[in-house]
Design a protein around this motif. Structure first.
Motif, mmCIF file in Angstrom:
data_model
loop_
_atom_site.group_PDB
_atom_site.id
_atom_site.type_symbol
_atom_site.label_atom_id
_atom_site.label_comp_id
_atom_site.label_asym_id
_atom_site.label_seq_id
_atom_site.Cartn_x
_atom_site.Cartn_y
_atom_site.Cartn_z
ATOM 1 N N ASP A 142 -2.315 10.147 4.319
ATOM 2 C CA ASP A 142 -1.097 10.301 3.895
ATOM 3 C C ASP A 142 -0.551 11.233 2.947
ATOM 4 O OD1 ASP A 142 -1.585 9.053 1.612
ATOM 5 O OD2 ASP A 142 0.171 7.737 1.560
ATOM 6 N N LYS A 165 1.448 11.955 -0.527
ATOM 7 C CA LYS A 165 2.122 11.261 -1.543
ATOM 8 C C LYS A 165 3.018 12.099 -2.114
ATOM 9 C CE LYS A 165 -0.609 7.157 -1.911
ATOM 10 N NZ LYS A 165 -1.849 7.198 -1.561
ATOM 11 N N GLY A 184 6.169 6.964 -2.335
ATOM 12 C CA GLY A 184 5.680 5.963 -1.398
ATOM 13 C C GLY A 184 4.968 6.443 -0.462
ATOM 14 N N TYR A 192 -6.230 -2.621 3.075
ATOM 15 C CA TYR A 192 -6.252 -1.186 3.016
ATOM 16 C C TYR A 192 -7.013 -0.764 1.867
ATOM 17 C CZ TYR A 192 -2.945 2.795 1.832
ATOM 18 O OH TYR A 192 -2.605 4.151 1.608
ATOM 19 N N ASN A 233 -4.838 -2.066 -1.064
ATOM 20 C CA ASN A 233 -3.676 -2.720 -0.782
ATOM 21 C C ASN A 233 -3.842 -3.755 0.046
ATOM 22 O OD1 ASN A 233 -2.087 -0.726 -2.393
ATOM 23 N ND2 ASN A 233 -2.597 0.686 -0.844
ATOM 24 N N ARG A 244 -2.111 -5.301 2.531
ATOM 25 C CA ARG A 244 -1.375 -5.263 3.411
ATOM 26 C C ARG A 244 -1.473 -3.735 4.209
ATOM 27 N NH1 ARG A 244 1.186 -0.684 1.399
ATOM 28 N NH2 ARG A 244 0.822 -0.603 -0.978
ATOM 29 N N GLY A 274 -0.347 0.115 5.265
ATOM 30 C CA GLY A 274 0.494 1.014 4.229
ATOM 31 C C GLY A 274 1.695 1.548 4.965
ATOM 32 N N ASP A 275 2.505 2.147 4.343
ATOM 33 C CA ASP A 275 3.678 2.654 4.811
ATOM 34 C C ASP A 275 3.828 4.118 4.145
ATOM 35 O OD1 ASP A 275 6.490 3.353 5.479
ATOM 36 O OD2 ASP A 275 7.282 1.252 4.822
ATOM 37 N N PRO A 276 3.887 5.110 4.945
ATOM 38 C CA PRO A 276 4.136 5.304 6.483
ATOM 39 C C PRO A 276 2.771 5.107 7.391
ATOM 40 C CG PRO A 276 4.032 7.290 5.630
ATOM 41 C CD PRO A 276 3.732 6.406 4.434
ATOM 42 N N GLU A 277 1.363 4.642 6.843
ATOM 43 C CA GLU A 277 0.330 4.667 7.705
ATOM 44 C C GLU A 277 0.503 3.802 8.877
ATOM 45 O OE1 GLU A 277 0.420 4.434 4.508
ATOM 46 O OE2 GLU A 277 -1.341 5.456 3.493
HETATM 47 N N1 GLY Z 1 1.412 4.959 1.634
HETATM 48 C C1 GLY Z 1 0.572 4.198 0.527
HETATM 49 C C2 GLY Z 1 1.024 2.684 0.590
HETATM 50 O O1 GLY Z 1 1.565 2.318 1.424
HETATM 51 O O2 GLY Z 1 0.802 2.276 -0.571
#
Ligand code: GLY
Ligand code: AMP
Length: 422
Positions: free
Chosen positions: A210, A212, A224, A267, A283, A285, A287-290
């Motif tokens: 990603d 950042k 994010g 993650y 993490n 959970r 990822g967002d946007p992964e």
């Molecule tokens: N893209 C990074 C996160 O979800 O923490």
């Protein structure tokens, strides 16, 4: 099956999109959701920090299984709460969620199990902070121990800046914790590596890279995430073996030994230096946007995967992925990641083609009088799947340029490292 997804970001829209493709889904609700989830699920407006209210919705809607997207409710113990109420839920317990919720917990676990990570110290007073900073070279990475919505990390080029940032954390800049973690700076390229875990086994669940930083060429303040692509070209078979053996497996074993076997998505945020992986963060959970790019590539029924994971039976499962490349470009509200414009109308969305290779996952959006408005910093994820990354990016860029939104901006260079290295 009746399913509830908790959250309102692009990640949760992408999860709903995949779940909706399962022949086994009967009812899908999203708490609270956004203008995108509203098209494929029933949005139920509820404050997700109010666990009692969530439980009431789950009972009323006859929900069989709950998926929790964001970190905050996981760290606050929503899984334990729902388990006590006998609700089937997918995600890590409050104890396990410390892997993300406390950097000190994660770093100490690494130290105890020889998991490669940056050298570090955990401090709760200024004298010790000052001593560590004096003894170590710059840059020094200063981190808040607890959750900080992506704002808790600074990479300090001077000792003066490191002292200053550490002092602010000790003085209570972040509500989640007053402790400071100081780390050596690691050089290398970043890689996001995902697994899905139950009490008996785990499976690879996609790789991504990603971006950042807010600006093109990866410059400016952290966000994010401004975009991502999958798979990560950086991930070779040899490197993956090292990640599993040196990082993932010792972590899962250690959680089991502590009496809290990990369950959920995990993650690993890694830095790769000379083909060696170092753990930067966990993490607990997707990822967002992964998640958005990983869901585009997933071929196996997501509902089956989650169903089996909650029954500790994922070892029976083969998870399949398309070899195609996927990319997402995040369309943000002007001003993000500082103060940004809100309640601004986004036009022409319905005229953009969406199919299995092109999706627009919503994040900070809502619908009013049949019009779409922004209400967040990260607003839409323009996502494409294609035979190669260049092609996928061209498709996303072409779709994003059709959106008529004067208050939005995006990065045109998502995937530049992978594309330029070709
Ligand atoms: N893209 C990074 C996160 O979800 O923490
Ligand atoms: P974290 O929230 O721990 O993932 O940190 C946010 C970002 O800061 C990471 O994605 C990296 O880009 C960077 N970062 C964190 N720790 C380090 C480190 N020890 N060395 C180099 N960069 C780091």
């Amino acid at each position: 099956m009746n399913l509830a997804v908790i959250g309102s970001g692009g990640r949760e829209h992408a999860i709903c999109y995949k779940i909706k493709q399962s022949p086994k889904i009967k009812k899908l609700i999203c708490i609270p959701g956004n203008a995108g989830t509203q098209k494929i699920a029933e949005n139920v407006k509820e404050d997700i920090s109010n666990f009692d209210a969530i439980y009431e919705v789950i009972k009323k809607k006859n929900i069989d299984l709950v998926i929790i997207g964001p970190e905050q409710p996981l760290v606050d113990g929503l899984v334990d709460y729902l388990n006590e109420k006998k609700v089937r839920v997918f995600g890590p317990s409050k104890f396990s969620s410390q892997l993300e919720g406390s950097k000190a917990f994660m770093k100490n676990l690494c130290k105890k199990n020889n998991i490669p990570t940056a050298n570090f110290g955990v401090f709760d007073n200024f004298a010790d902070v000052s001593n560590f900073i004096k003894k170590n070279k710059t840059p020094i990475v200063v981190k808040a121990d607890g959750l900080a919505a992506g704002k808790g990390v600074s990479i300090c080029k001077s000792k003066k800046d490191a002292l200053n940032d550490a002092r602010l954390i000790l003085e209570g800049k972040f509500k989640s914790s007053n402790r400071v973690v100081l780390e050596e700076f690691l050089e290398g390229e970043e890689l996001s590596y995902f697994v899905i875990v139950d009490e008996n086994s785990y499976h690879f669940f996609g790789s991504a890279q990603d971006h950042k930083r807010v600006g093109e060429g990866d410059t400016g303040p952290n966000t994010g995430g401004m975009g991502a692509y999958s798979p990560a070209p950086l991930l070779t078979k040899k490197l993956e073996e090292k990640i599993k053996k040196k990082i993932i497996e010792p972590t899962l074993k250690s959680m089991k030994d502590l009496g809290h076997p990990y369950k959920g998505f995990l993650y690993a945020g890694l830095i790769i230096n000379n083909e060696e992986p170092y753990l930067i963060e966990y993490n607990i959970r997707m990822g967002d946007p992964e998640c958005q790019v990983i869901m585009m590539r997933l071929k196996t029924d997501l509902l089956d995967i989650i169903d089996l994971a909650t029954k500790n039976k994922i070892s029976n499962l083969k998870i399949e992925w398309t070899k195609k490349n996927s990319i997402t470009i995040v369309l943000c509200a002007k001003g993000y990641p500082s103060n940004y414009i809100k309640n601004s109308e986004i036009k022409n969305l319905p005229n953009i083609l969406t199919d299995k290779n092109n999706q627009i996952f919503h994040a900070g959006t809502y619908k009013k009088n049949n019009k779409t408005y922004s209400n967040g910093g990260r607003v839409l994820n323009i996502t494409s799947l294609s035979k190669n990354l260049t092609d996928a990016r061209n498709k996303s860029l072409s779709n994003i340029n059709k959106i008529n939104w004067k208050d939005g901006f995006f990065r045109k260079d998502i995937g530049w490292r992978a594309i330029n290295n070709k």
